[in-house]
Design a protein around this motif. Structure first.
Motif, mmCIF file in Angstrom:
data_model
loop_
_atom_site.group_PDB
_atom_site.id
_atom_site.type_symbol
_atom_site.label_atom_id
_atom_site.label_comp_id
_atom_site.label_asym_id
_atom_site.label_seq_id
_atom_site.Cartn_x
_atom_site.Cartn_y
_atom_site.Cartn_z
ATOM 1 N N PHE A 235 33.899 52.372 41.663
ATOM 2 C CA PHE A 235 33.326 51.033 41.621
ATOM 3 C C PHE A 235 32.809 50.755 40.212
ATOM 4 O O PHE A 235 31.963 51.487 39.695
ATOM 5 N N ALA A 236 33.345 49.715 39.600
ATOM 6 C CA ALA A 236 32.944 49.309 38.253
ATOM 7 C C ALA A 236 32.251 47.951 38.329
ATOM 8 O O ALA A 236 32.397 47.227 39.320
ATOM 9 N N PRO A 237 31.512 47.563 37.279
ATOM 10 C CA PRO A 237 30.737 46.313 37.351
ATOM 11 C C PRO A 237 31.580 45.049 37.374
ATOM 12 O O PRO A 237 31.155 44.038 37.921
ATOM 13 N N ASN A 238 32.765 45.069 36.768
ATOM 14 C CA ASN A 238 33.611 43.872 36.756
ATOM 15 C C ASN A 238 35.050 44.301 36.451
ATOM 16 O O ASN A 238 35.323 45.445 36.090
ATOM 17 N N ARG A 239 35.969 43.353 36.576
ATOM 18 C CA ARG A 239 37.388 43.683 36.395
ATOM 19 C C ARG A 239 37.714 43.992 34.934
ATOM 20 O O ARG A 239 38.617 44.775 34.650
ATOM 21 N N MET A 240 37.010 43.353 34.015
ATOM 22 C CA MET A 240 37.251 43.634 32.609
ATOM 23 C C MET A 240 36.916 45.090 32.290
ATOM 24 O O MET A 240 37.630 45.760 31.541
ATOM 25 N N PHE A 241 35.831 45.590 32.869
ATOM 26 C CA PHE A 241 35.461 46.983 32.660
ATOM 27 C C PHE A 241 36.500 47.916 33.277
ATOM 28 O O PHE A 241 36.813 48.973 32.721
ATOM 29 N N LEU A 242 37.065 47.519 34.410
ATOM 30 C CA LEU A 242 38.129 48.321 35.021
ATOM 31 C C LEU A 242 39.321 48.420 34.077
ATOM 32 O O LEU A 242 39.938 49.479 33.952
ATOM 33 N N GLU A 626 39.434 39.401 33.226
ATOM 34 C CA GLU A 626 39.984 40.636 33.779
ATOM 35 C C GLU A 626 40.465 41.628 32.740
ATOM 36 O O GLU A 626 40.842 42.740 33.094
ATOM 37 N N ALA A 627 40.500 41.253 31.464
ATOM 38 C CA ALA A 627 41.015 42.182 30.454
ATOM 39 C C ALA A 627 40.255 42.016 29.151
ATOM 40 O O ALA A 627 39.778 40.929 28.816
ATOM 41 N N TYR A 628 40.131 43.116 28.415
ATOM 42 C CA TYR A 628 39.515 43.121 27.093
ATOM 43 C C TYR A 628 40.586 43.565 26.108
ATOM 44 O O TYR A 628 41.159 44.637 26.245
ATOM 45 N N GLY A 629 40.858 42.732 25.105
ATOM 46 C CA GLY A 629 42.000 42.981 24.237
ATOM 47 C C GLY A 629 41.716 43.684 22.940
ATOM 48 O O GLY A 629 42.638 43.966 22.171
ATOM 49 N N GLY A 630 40.439 43.991 22.641
ATOM 50 C CA GLY A 630 40.119 44.644 21.374
ATOM 51 C C GLY A 630 40.113 43.652 20.229
ATOM 52 O O GLY A 630 40.017 42.438 20.413
ATOM 53 N N GLY A 631 40.216 44.163 19.004
ATOM 54 C CA GLY A 631 40.199 43.288 17.824
ATOM 55 C C GLY A 631 38.841 42.664 17.625
ATOM 56 O O GLY A 631 37.804 43.314 17.754
ATOM 57 N N ILE A 632 38.823 41.374 17.316
ATOM 58 C CA ILE A 632 37.570 40.633 17.120
ATOM 59 C C ILE A 632 37.262 39.884 18.409
ATOM 60 O O ILE A 632 38.078 39.118 18.915
ATOM 61 N N TYR A 638 25.252 39.609 27.980
ATOM 62 C CA TYR A 638 25.125 40.140 29.336
ATOM 63 C C TYR A 638 26.467 40.572 29.932
ATOM 64 O O TYR A 638 26.502 41.214 30.984
ATOM 65 N N LEU A 639 27.571 40.232 29.270
ATOM 66 C CA LEU A 639 28.886 40.696 29.719
ATOM 67 C C LEU A 639 29.395 41.888 28.904
ATOM 68 O O LEU A 639 30.476 42.395 29.162
ATOM 69 N N ALA A 640 28.623 42.305 27.899
ATOM 70 C CA ALA A 640 29.086 43.356 26.986
ATOM 71 C C ALA A 640 28.769 44.759 27.479
ATOM 72 O O ALA A 640 29.284 45.742 26.929
ATOM 73 N N LYS A 641 27.950 44.870 28.511
ATOM 74 C CA LYS A 641 27.520 46.191 28.980
ATOM 75 C C LYS A 641 28.721 47.039 29.375
ATOM 76 O O LYS A 641 29.621 46.585 30.061
#
Length: 693
Positions: A235-242, A626-632, A638-641
């Motif tokens: 169980f993760a906090p959100n889909r982006m973290f997954l 749902e996704a984090y792409g890296g870069g800038i 509160y979503l960066a945790k």
């Protein structure tokens, strides 16, 4: 052996091992495509072996330990890797799997001439360590060699050299495994026995998420005959973290583990009979408009997530079960009567632990069988009479109440015991919402709990459960997951100092650990931070000064870097200065990932527009992404945790953006940075960092 000779020796050995791996891979034939079950199973085993060899081909091993058992005359070199590799023509291991008992010595040994020991399936094995060597292999080539211990030589302060080298590397958009740099305190957690609820309090950057993921890989290895990957869940906090952590388990050769969020899992468990109420989004309510700590403490989320609320629901369930059976007899035909006492006897002799609505179904089935038995025993054949009896059976069955989780939850809102916990307005809103088939996040745990008590689960029990960012979970959420296991086997991890969701989460680990018997739980602390430089960690610790959570401050690994900059700029120049700083960092080439953290989603949109106008390509992270792409990246703080970046800008560290109640939120923002941190403010700087700067 000098450093050059050692490097040449290890290079030659690496070539030999790679030759063996390639030879074994070359002998694996094509996949079996037939229908023979035995051949299919053999093919599956062969495919798993091929996958292990492919993983080993890129990086066969990362460490060497020369260990002399007490019964042996000489030390034997053991090479430790992500997957074990056996010699083709003998039982000798070319590479020892990092999860094997003997490999624990590589992580536990920190120097000294004294004997060491590890626990094997045959008992305790004692002996002496002669050499501990870290090896960096990338794309089948040896790049680096570091000896942290050589027996008989005076020890130098090089123990952490390899670790510091790895920590100093730039990051990309995915979390990576730490199998080559697992520390002693982390390894102890990873190898903890299966049948425990393990609670991990880990400061920012302590590696707690990767420790939990490595623990899954270890459990699958250690208990291969008792647990299965498809019966594990993360169980993760959100889909982006997954998405961010998605690469770790495949790198460790582990697949088929469910990775989800509590909300998604809860909706599925409720068989999608309810939908999330977007108008009750907690993130928007609590973070876009600043709230005090007292408001969070008194929130409906805290109350609905409490054990007191669960106990109120339990009382209602007991009351409902006690009134389940009708008080009048079942009389389908004249002189054919079944008294309530007999039906109650059926219920009492049924499996008491079974879900309530399943017991209801069985009672109705037994009524039907009783009617059929009586019908046959009396030799009745009149179809009209049978139709009348069946109609009375259906009518009597309707007197045995049937509930859904939503209908019972709505009814509970009128219960007197709940009235002591929730204000009338909250109960009315909840009732209206649920009757429309909607649920707020705070309603999910009670709804799931009721669903499980009423109907149970169609899926097998979970062999192991991992809960990340567990400080944001309520006791009721954990209790709902506990119902999905036959015995406790959990890894529950988080950081109270990053507990920014105080409107729903916990303030002490006792709120969760007290749900388990003492012998069924364990508690570990990881207070060493491997993520950020010493300057960043010390700055972030000052932000939390005086919080009084009883949690030890983060202890940095000694990796010095640039000082933290706190810069005042005019409001009219702030966005321009942020863009200029990002551009300068980008052109410097030292940072692969750069984040600008804004206080609100609205401020992030403005930052993103300015970066785009300056010719800088950046992605803006939004709620439910749902996704984090890296870069800038531009992201509300509160979503960066859970994420980490090479360099971070806190865009608005003003007093009106971060009040004293926002200490944990600002701490989260600061500890996202690995190598560089800068904070901008236009008005008076927040009191949280006045002393830090």
């Amino acid at each position: 052996m000098n450093a050059q000779s050692a490097f040449q020796h290890e290079t030659k050995r690496l070539e030999d091992v790679l030759g063996q791996i390639n030879k074994q891979l070359g002998k694996i034939g094509p996949r079996y495509t037939g229908d023979d079950f035995t051949e299919q199973m053999l093919d599956l085993q062969t495919e798993q072996r091929r996958e292990r060899l492919e993983v080993s081909k890129k990086e066969p091993y990362f460490g060497r330990l020369d260990f002399q058992e007490d019964a042996e005359d000489a030390a034997k070199p053991l090479y430790i890797g992500k997957a074990g590799v056996a010699h083709e023509n003998s039982n000798d291991l070319l590479v020892v799997d990092w999860r094997a008992p003997v490999a624990s010595l590589f992580y536990a040994f920190s120097g000294g001439e004294s004997p060491v020991a590890y626990e094997s399936p045959d008992g305790t094995v004692e002996g002496l360590v002669h050499l501990k060597r870290n090896l960096m292999v990338r794309d089948s080539a040896l790049e680096r060699l570091v000896d942290s211990y050589t027996r008989g030589q005076e020890e130098e302060a090089v123990t952490d050299e390899f670790l510091l080298y790895r920590l100093g590397e730039s990051k990309d958009n995915k979390l990576r495994d730490i199998v080559s740099t697992i520390q002693q305190e982390q390894d102890k957690i990873i190898r903890t026995e299966k049948n425990k609820a393990v609670f991990i309090q880990g400061v920012a950057g302590s590696g707690k998420t990767t420790v939990a993921l490595h623990r899954l890989a270890f459990l699958l290895y250690q208990y291969a005959d008792r647990i299965r990957a498809e019966r594990m869940v993360i169980f993760a906090p959100n889909r982006m973290f997954l998405d961010y952590i998605s690469g770790v388990l495949p790198e460790l050769g582990v697949g088929d583990i469910l990775q989800t969020t509590y909300s998604d899992w809860a909706l599925e468990t409720l068989q999608n009979t309810v939908r999330m109420d977007d108008s009750a989004d907690a993130l928007e309510y609590w973070f876009e408009h600043p709230r005090t700590r007292q408001e969070m403490e008194q929130s409906s989320g805290r109350q609905k997530g409490s054990i007191r609320f669960k106990e109120a629901i339990d009382a209602k369930l007991r009351e409902m079960e006690a009134a389940l059976l009708p008080t009048e007899p079942f009389e389908p035909l004249p002189r054919m009567k079944l008294v309530p006492g007999k039906i109650a006897e059926w219920l009492a002799t049924d499996e008491v632990g079974e879900p309530i609505m399943r017991r209801r179904e069985r009672i109705i089935s037994r009524l039907k069988r009783w009617l059929e038995s009586e019908w046959k025993a009396r030799g009745l054949t009149d179809k009209k009479l049978k139709s009348q009896a069946t109609s009375k059976l259906n009518a009597y069955g309707k007197k045995i109440p049937s509930y859904t989780a939503a209908s019972l939850y709505a009814a509970i809102m009128d219960d007197e015991a709940v009235g002591d916990l929730l204000p009338a307005k909250v109960r009315t809103e909840t009732k209206k919402r649920v009757k429309k088939g909607l649920a707020a996040a705070e309603d999910l745990a009670p709804l799931v709990y009721i669903q499980l008590r009423l109907f149970g689960r169609d899926q097998p029990a979970y062999d192991h459960v991992v809960i990340d960012e567990a400080q944001d979970y309520s006791p009721f959420q954990l209790e709902s997951l506990r119902l999905c296991q036959r015995q406790p086997s959990m890894t529950v991890l988080g950081d109270l100092q990053q507990g920014i969701h105080g409107y729903a989460g916990i303030h002490s680990w006792l709120e969760l650990s007290s749900l388990f018997a003492l012998e069924d739980s364990g508690y570990f602390e990881l207070d060493r931070s491997y993520r950020s430089t010493t300057e960043i960690i010390e700055f972030a610790n000052q932000v939390l000064r005086g919080m009084g959570d009883g949690v030890k401050p983060a202890v940095p690994v000694f990796r010095s870097g640039e000082p933290v900059d706190v810069t005042h700029v005019a409001e009219t120049e702030r966005l321009t200065r942020i863009a200029q700083t990002v551009q300068a960092w980008q052109q410097g080439g030292s940072y692969k990932t750069i984040a600008v953290l804004g206080r609100t989603a609205q401020s992030c949109e403005a930052i993103g527009d300015q970066l785009q106008a300056s010719g800088i390509t950046a992605s803006i992270v939004r709620n439910k992404q749902e996704a984090y792409g890296g870069g800038i990246t531009v992201v509300p703080v509160y979503l960066a945790k859970g994420l980490e970046f090479d360099a971070v800008i806190i865009a608005d560290s003003d007093a009106d953006s971060y009040s004293p109640d926002d200490a944990k939120l600002l701490y989260v923002g600061c500890t996202r940075a690995l190598h560089k941190l800068e904070l901008f403010h236009s008005g008076e700087v927040t009191t949280l960092i006045q002393a830090s700067s």
